[in-house]
Design an enzyme around this catalytic site. Structure first.
Site, PDB file in Angstrom:
ATOM      1  N   GLY A  95       0.765  -1.234   0.000  1.00  0.00           N
ATOM      2  CA  GLY A  95       0.000   0.000   0.000  1.00  0.00           C
ATOM      3  C   GLY A  95       0.801   1.291   0.000  1.00  0.00           C
ATOM      4  N   LYS A  97       2.194   2.834  -2.470  1.00  0.00           N
ATOM      5  CA  LYS A  97       1.776   3.714  -3.570  1.00  0.00           C
ATOM      6  C   LYS A  97       0.314   4.131  -3.391  1.00  0.00           C
ATOM      7  CE  LYS A  97       5.269   1.717  -6.598  1.00  0.00           C
ATOM      8  NZ  LYS A  97       5.555   0.430  -5.930  1.00  0.00           N
ATOM      9  N   CYS A 220       9.517  -3.424 -10.269  1.00  0.00           N
ATOM     10  CA  CYS A 220      10.856  -3.276  -9.682  1.00  0.00           C
ATOM     11  C   CYS A 220      11.736  -4.381 -10.260  1.00  0.00           C
ATOM     12  CB  CYS A 220      10.823  -3.285  -8.163  1.00  0.00           C
ATOM     13  SG  CYS A 220      10.079  -4.732  -7.418  1.00  0.00           S
TER      14      CYS A 220
HETATM   15  N1  SAM Z   1       1.982  -1.264  -5.161  1.00  0.00           N
HETATM   16  C1  SAM Z   1       2.432  -1.920  -3.938  1.00  0.00           C
HETATM   17  C2  SAM Z   1       3.152  -0.905  -3.089  1.00  0.00           C
HETATM   18  O1  SAM Z   1       3.746   0.040  -3.638  1.00  0.00           O
HETATM   19  O2  SAM Z   1       3.142  -1.025  -1.850  1.00  0.00           O
HETATM   20  C3  SAM Z   1       3.277  -3.137  -4.249  1.00  0.00           C
HETATM   21  C4  SAM Z   1       2.560  -4.131  -5.120  1.00  0.00           C
HETATM   22  S1  SAM Z   1       3.359  -5.693  -5.306  1.00  0.00           S
HETATM   23  C5  SAM Z   1       4.596  -5.355  -6.473  1.00  0.00           C
HETATM   24  C6  SAM Z   1       2.179  -6.613  -6.235  1.00  0.00           C
HETATM   25  C7  SAM Z   1       0.943  -7.034  -5.450  1.00  0.00           C
HETATM   26  O3  SAM Z   1      -0.029  -7.515  -6.365  1.00  0.00           O
HETATM   27  C8  SAM Z   1       1.171  -8.172  -4.478  1.00  0.00           C
HETATM   28  O4  SAM Z   1       0.722  -7.799  -3.207  1.00  0.00           O
HETATM   29  C9  SAM Z   1       0.315  -9.320  -5.026  1.00  0.00           C
HETATM   30  O5  SAM Z   1      -0.252 -10.126  -4.011  1.00  0.00           O
HETATM   31  C10 SAM Z   1      -0.750  -8.565  -5.767  1.00  0.00           C
HETATM   32  N2  SAM Z   1      -1.419  -9.299  -6.862  1.00  0.00           N
HETATM   33  C11 SAM Z   1      -0.912 -10.260  -7.650  1.00  0.00           C
HETATM   34  N3  SAM Z   1      -1.815 -10.660  -8.547  1.00  0.00           N
HETATM   35  C12 SAM Z   1      -2.924  -9.922  -8.351  1.00  0.00           C
HETATM   36  C13 SAM Z   1      -4.217  -9.875  -8.971  1.00  0.00           C
HETATM   37  N4  SAM Z   1      -4.523 -10.682  -9.988  1.00  0.00           N
HETATM   38  N5  SAM Z   1      -5.125  -8.984  -8.500  1.00  0.00           N
HETATM   39  C14 SAM Z   1      -4.810  -8.162  -7.472  1.00  0.00           C
HETATM   40  N6  SAM Z   1      -3.617  -8.173  -6.841  1.00  0.00           N
HETATM   41  C15 SAM Z   1      -2.682  -9.050  -7.267  1.00  0.00           C
END
Ligand code: SAM
Length: 294
Positions: A95, A97, A220
């Site tokens: 969270g 972002k 990333c």
């Molecule tokens: N944007 C976040 C931040 O800045 O704190 C980091 C996001 S992280 C790179 C990707 C997230 O997407 C993970 O928590 C993962 O569980 C979630 N995710 C993966 N596939 C997904 C989907 N189909 N729908 C929703 N969330 C998903």
């Protein structure tokens, strides 16, 4: 010899949560104890000397300041949401972002923060609470299941898509894989292909929301298959919906790998130069009336 990213002196960054505190007050407070300056590109971002440890600082504990890197903090700014907009954060946990978006929107409008993983939904809710971001609605769901035809999303103007990625721009420590002699093994390749397939699907889904004007895609990862290749593969679809690839932070020198016409719009950060590898792409729908400036 071993090459380690952790051996490189890396400035520390902290983002002021402007929902709780203004940047000037944060600067004054930190200046009592630290050498601190303000980032030129992300105005709510503060820069500290390498090895500064702020984890236990009262402003961090209270959610007035978030420990968030520069590249990560550029993503919400690239999306440029305005107060009052409706925005989807498609892959939201933990969270960082999401709450940055909330701050840029001054707590006004609505952010639908979607997260698939149940455990990570808890972390997302904690982050939202700590930040005091009252305009965030957390949704435990698969982003791919959120129908673009659903009237609930008929006012959404922007989507931030930060999907699961290999993390190769941040989790690597040894730099050996950058040497010419390095070859990835087949399990790495397989994993990257699976990630890229999801990333592409999620981006295609984001492009299908009829009222959306701006979409930011970020990873990333340093791998072209998760970055330029994903963007390149959706270009015909994006264009059929009226979206154009648009330059992210024009003043930033490091752009996408030159593997297709338009890759100069893309932004990369460099593992060595920036001490982390990130990728950001921005799509804007032609004729959209609200171009955000950086
Ligand atoms: N944007 C976040 C931040 O800045 O704190 C980091 C996001 S992280 C790179 C990707 C997230 O997407 C993970 O928590 C993962 O569980 C979630 N995710 C993966 N596939 C997904 C989907 N189909 N729908 C929703 N969330 C998903």
């Amino acid at each position: 010899t071993s090459y380690k990213i952790s051996d490189l002196p890396k400035p520390r960054y902290a983002r002021v949560n402007t929902l709780k505190m203004d940047v000037e007050s944060a600067l004054l407070e930190f200046k009592k104890q630290y050498e601190v300056s303000q980032d030129a590109m992300v105005p709510d971002l503060l820069i500290f000397p390498p090895r500064t440890d702020l984890h236990d600082h009262p402003l961090v504990k209270s959610g007035s300041v978030f420990l968030q890197g520069k590249a990560s903090s550029m993503v919400a700014v690239a999306l440029g949401p305005k107060p009052g907009w409706e925005v989807i954060d498609a892959c939201a946990a933990p969270g960082n972002k999401t709450v940055h978006l909330a701050a840029l929107m001054k707590g006004k409008g609505k952010i639908i923060a979607c997260e698939l993983n149940k455990e990570r939904v808890k972390r997302l809710k904690d982050t939202v609470k700590l930040a005091g971001a009252t305009n965030v609605k957390v949704k435990h769901d698969d982003f791919l299941n959120m129908s673009s035809e659903d009237p609930a999303y008929s006012k959404v103007q922007a989507i931030l898509l930060d999907p699961s990625c290999s993390g190769s721009g941040t989790v690597v420590d040894r730099l050996d894989h950058l040497l010419p002699s390095y070859t990835a093994d087949s399990s790495d390749v397989n994993r990257l292909e699976k990630l890229a397939a999801f990333q592409k699907k999620a981006l295609e889904h984001a492009l299908s929301f009829p009222t959306v004007e701006r979409i930011v895609y970020s990873t990333c990862s340093i791998n072209q298959v998760e970055n330029e290749d994903v963007i390149n593969s959706v270009l015909p679809l994006a264009s059929s919906y009226g979206f154009e690839l648009t330059t992210v932070f024009p003043q930033w020198p490091r752009r996408g790998h030159p593997v297709f016409d338009g890759s100069q719009h893309l932004l990369r950060t460099d593992l060595i130069e920036d001490k982390e590898g990130f990728f950001i792409a921005l799509f804007v729908r032609k004729g959209a009336s609200t171009p955000a400036k950086h």
